[in-house]
Design an enzyme around this catalytic site. Structure first.
Site, PDB file in Angstrom:
ATOM      1  N   ASP A 114       0.848  -1.134   0.097  1.00 36.82           N
ATOM      2  CA  ASP A 114      -0.043   0.104  -0.154  1.00 36.82           C
ATOM      3  C   ASP A 114       0.832   1.497  -0.073  1.00 36.82           C
ATOM      4  OD1 ASP A 114      -2.263  -1.627   0.364  1.00 36.82           O
ATOM      5  OD2 ASP A 114      -2.619  -1.252   2.522  1.00 36.82           O
ATOM      6  N   CYS A 172     -17.296 -17.081  -8.954  1.00 33.45           N
ATOM      7  CA  CYS A 172     -18.488 -16.372  -8.713  1.00 33.45           C
ATOM      8  C   CYS A 172     -19.834 -17.008  -9.010  1.00 33.45           C
ATOM      9  CB  CYS A 172     -18.457 -15.004  -8.795  1.00 33.45           C
ATOM     10  SG  CYS A 172     -17.311 -14.054  -7.910  1.00 33.45           S
ATOM     11  N   CYS A 175     -23.720 -16.606  -8.242  1.00 33.37           N
ATOM     12  CA  CYS A 175     -23.954 -16.104  -6.716  1.00 33.37           C
ATOM     13  C   CYS A 175     -23.864 -14.415  -6.808  1.00 33.37           C
ATOM     14  CB  CYS A 175     -22.625 -16.476  -5.869  1.00 33.37           C
ATOM     15  SG  CYS A 175     -22.560 -15.900  -4.135  1.00 33.37           S
ATOM     16  N   CYS A 182     -24.445  -5.998   0.931  1.00 36.48           N
ATOM     17  CA  CYS A 182     -23.879  -4.867   1.109  1.00 36.48           C
ATOM     18  C   CYS A 182     -24.848  -3.993   1.709  1.00 36.48           C
ATOM     19  CB  CYS A 182     -23.398  -4.364  -0.228  1.00 36.48           C
ATOM     20  SG  CYS A 182     -22.390  -2.827   0.034  1.00 36.48           S
ATOM     21  N   CYS A 199     -18.901   3.209   0.296  1.00 32.62           N
ATOM     22  CA  CYS A 199     -18.552   1.848   1.047  1.00 32.62           C
ATOM     23  C   CYS A 199     -18.057   2.401   2.588  1.00 32.62           C
ATOM     24  CB  CYS A 199     -17.317   1.177   0.257  1.00 32.62           C
ATOM     25  SG  CYS A 199     -16.624  -0.053   1.102  1.00 32.62           S
ATOM     26  N   CYS A 226     -15.213  -2.407   7.019  1.00 33.15           N
ATOM     27  CA  CYS A 226     -16.663  -3.289   7.105  1.00 33.15           C
ATOM     28  C   CYS A 226     -16.071  -4.564   6.418  1.00 33.15           C
ATOM     29  CB  CYS A 226     -17.524  -2.826   6.116  1.00 33.15           C
ATOM     30  SG  CYS A 226     -18.873  -3.480   5.680  1.00 33.15           S
ATOM     31  N   CYS A 229     -19.134  -7.987   2.945  1.00 34.34           N
ATOM     32  CA  CYS A 229     -19.194  -8.616   1.620  1.00 34.34           C
ATOM     33  C   CYS A 229     -18.163  -9.780   1.623  1.00 34.34           C
ATOM     34  CB  CYS A 229     -18.825  -7.600   0.620  1.00 34.34           C
ATOM     35  SG  CYS A 229     -17.572  -6.622   0.641  1.00 34.34           S
ATOM     36  N   CYS A 233     -19.443 -14.179   1.822  1.00 35.44           N
ATOM     37  CA  CYS A 233     -19.037 -15.018   0.712  1.00 35.44           C
ATOM     38  C   CYS A 233     -18.532 -16.353   1.001  1.00 35.44           C
ATOM     39  CB  CYS A 233     -17.388 -14.522   0.108  1.00 35.44           C
ATOM     40  SG  CYS A 233     -16.901 -15.289  -1.287  1.00 35.44           S
TER      41      CYS A 233
HETATM   42  S1  SF4 Z   1     -20.344 -13.694  -2.382  1.00 35.33           S
HETATM   43 FE1  SF4 Z   1     -18.182 -14.230  -3.012  1.00 35.33          FE
HETATM   44  S2  SF4 Z   1     -18.617 -15.783  -4.377  1.00 35.33           S
HETATM   45 FE2  SF4 Z   1     -20.484 -14.800  -4.039  1.00 35.33          FE
HETATM   46  S3  SF4 Z   1     -20.692 -13.257  -5.933  1.00 35.33           S
HETATM   47 FE3  SF4 Z   1     -19.609 -12.315  -4.040  1.00 35.33          FE
HETATM   48  S4  SF4 Z   1     -17.522 -12.522  -4.304  1.00 35.33           S
HETATM   49 FE4  SF4 Z   1     -18.590 -13.916  -5.791  1.00 35.33          FE
HETATM   50  S1  SF4 Z   2     -16.865  -3.268   2.564  1.00 31.75           S
HETATM   51 FE1  SF4 Z   2     -18.325  -4.639   1.167  1.00 31.75          FE
HETATM   52  S2  SF4 Z   2     -20.164  -4.695   2.124  1.00 31.75           S
HETATM   53 FE2  SF4 Z   2     -19.032  -3.156   3.112  1.00 31.75          FE
HETATM   54  S3  SF4 Z   2     -19.854  -1.301   2.393  1.00 31.75           S
HETATM   55 FE3  SF4 Z   2     -17.904  -1.857   1.256  1.00 31.75          FE
HETATM   56  S4  SF4 Z   2     -18.839  -3.190  -0.478  1.00 31.75           S
HETATM   57 FE4  SF4 Z   2     -20.518  -2.896   1.053  1.00 31.75          FE
END
Ligand code: SF4
Ligand code: SF4
Length: 342
Positions: A114, A172, A175, A182, A199, A226, A229, A233
Site C-alpha cells: 500500500d 463467482c 452467486c 452490502c 463503501c 467493514c 461482503c 462470501c
Molecule cells: S459472495 Fe463471493 S462468490 Fe458470491 S458473488 Fe460475491 S465474491 Fe463472488
Molecule cells: S466493505 Fe463491502 S459490504 Fe461493506 S460497504 Fe463496502 S462493499 Fe459494501
C-alpha cells in the site's frame, strides 16, 4: 502465497479512468495523482520486468473469534485485528528483496504494501493468486479473500514454474450474496465494481468530513472498515480443519479487536487513541474520525427502532453536541445523530 506477474501495463486502464472520472473514489485523490504509474509498473520502476506478488492470510477460519463486548460496541474489520500489516509484510518483503539482491546485485527492487501506486489486485490476478470477485476482492478457491497483498516490482526477469502463475478462473458464477448483503448497496448490481464513496470501509477510514445522515443506519456497528461482503462470501465460510496456509502470528487478533465499547471511545483523548492503536494499521485514523463513527453507532443503537434505552450514552451524545473542546466534525455528527432520533 507467492506468484509472479509480468510488469506489463494494466488491462483495465479504461475502466480505472472511467471509475475515477465518475468520482467513485470519493476523497482518495492520491488515486488520481500517480495514475500513469498505477496503470503501468514500468513507470514506477523503469525497466521493470516482473512483479513478485504475495498474499498473506489474516483470518483463521478454523479458530473461534474473540467475543464481541456487549453492545453498543464498534466493530473493527478483521484486517486490522493484529499488528500493522504494512510493517509486518514490508519487513518480510525487504528480506526477500535483500536475498535476491545478493544474487542479482545490479537489478532494481521496489517493495510495496500500500505504499506505491500499483493495481495490486490485477497484478495478483495475473500472478495466479486468485480471481477478482463480484465484491472486488481477490479470492482464492481454497484460501478465501481474507488476504493482504504486497509486491516487489523488479527489473529482474522471473518466470513461474509448473502450475504456479496459471490464471484462476472466476468462481463467482450466479452467486450474488455480496451484492445483496452490502449495507449501503455500493456494489454494482452486476458486480466487479463498486462506488467506493459509499463503501463503509471508505466512509469510516478515509473520509474526513461528516457522513451523510442517510448513510448512518447502513453503517450499523462498523467503527473501522467493514467485512460484510467478505463474511457472506461462501469462499470465506468457517473451516473445520486448519486453513490450508499458515496465519502469520502478527496477524492474530489482540485488543482492542474485535470491537470497542462506544461509551469508552466517546471519552477517549489523543493519548487513549495512540495507546489503543500503537501497533495497529488503524493508527492513521484521527481521533475525531473515530468519534464521528462512534457517534453514528451510538445513534443506531439509541434509535427508536432498537428500543434499547441507554441514558448514559444519550447524555454523552448530548454533551458532545455542545462541547467546545470537541472538533466541529464531532459536534456536527452528534447533532446529526440527535436530529435523526427526534
Ligand atoms: S459472495 Fe463471493 S462468490 Fe458470491 S458473488 Fe460475491 S465474491 Fe463472488
Ligand atoms: S466493505 Fe463491502 S459490504 Fe461493506 S460497504 Fe463496502 S462493499 Fe459494501
Amino acid at each position: 502465497m507467492l506468484g509472479i506477474a509480468p510488469a506489463d501495463a494494466a488491462d483495465h486502464a479504461d475502466h480505472v479512468k472511467q471509475w475515477l472520472a465518475a468520482g467513485r473514489h470519493g476523497e482518495m485523490t492520491y488515486m488520481e495523482a500517480a495514475l500513469a504509474e498505477r496503470l503501468d509498473p514500468r513507470r514506477l520502476v523503469p525497466g521493470a520486468k516482473s512483479i513478485i506478488c504475495v498474499a498473506d492470510l489474516y483470518a483463521d477460519r478454523a479458530a473461534p473469534e474473540p467475543p464481541l463486548p456487549p453492545a453498543p460496541a464498534g466493530r473493527i474489520a478483521r484486517y486490522a485485528w493484529g499488528d500493522d500489516y504494512h510493517k509486518v509484510m514490508k519487513k518480510r518483503l525487504h528480506r526477500l528483496a535483500d536475498d535476491l539482491r545478493e544474487v542479482w546485485p545490479d537489478e532494481e527492487y521496489r517493495t510495496t504494501v500500500d505504499t506505491a501506486p500499483i493495481l495490486e489486485r490485477e497484478q495478483a490476478l495475473r500472478a495466479g493468486l486468485g480471481w477478482v470477485g463480484k465484491n472486488t476482492m481477490l479470492i482464492h478457491p481454497r484460501l478465501g479473500s481474507y488476504m493482504l497483498l504486497g509486491e516487489i516490482v523488479t527489473t529482474l526477469a522471473l518466470e513461474t514454474a509448473g502450475d504456479a502463475g496459471q490464471a484462476i478462473s472466476d468462481h463467482c458464477g450466479t452467486c450474488t450474496r455480496c451484492i445483496d448483503a452490502c449495507p449501503t448497496r455500493c456494489i454494482d448490481p452486476a458486480g466487479y465494481t463498486l462506488d467506493a464513496s459509499r463503501c463503509i470501509s471508505y466512509l469510516t477510514l478515509e473520509h474526513r468530513g461528516p457522513i451523510a445522515p442517510e448513510l448512518h443506519a447502513p453503517i450499523g456497528d462498523w467503527l473501522a472498515g467493514c467485512d460484510v461482503c467478505q463474511e457472506v462470501c461462501p469462499f470465506n465460510a468457517p473451516l473445520d480443519a486448519p486453513p490450508p496456509a499458515a496465519i502469520h502470528p502478527a496477524h492474530r487478533p489482540r485488543p482492542p479487536a474485535p470491537a470497542i465499547p462506544i461509551l469508552d471511545l466517546l471519552q477517549w483523548d489523543a493519548d487513549a487513541r495512540r495507546e489503543a492503536f500503537e501497533r495497529s494499521a488503524l493508527k492513521r485514523i484521527r481521533l475525531d474520525q473515530l468519534k464521528r463513527n462512534a457517534l453514528i453507532i451510538a445513534g443506531n443503537y439509541l434509535g427508536v427502532a432498537t428500543g434499547h434505552p441507554d441514558p448514559a450514552l444519550l447524555a454523552r451524545v448530548r454533551a458532545i453536541a455542545n462541547d467546545p473542546d470537541e472538533t466541529e466534525l464531532v459536534r456536527t455528527t452528534a447533532r446529526q445523530v440527535l436530529e435523526r432520533m427526534e
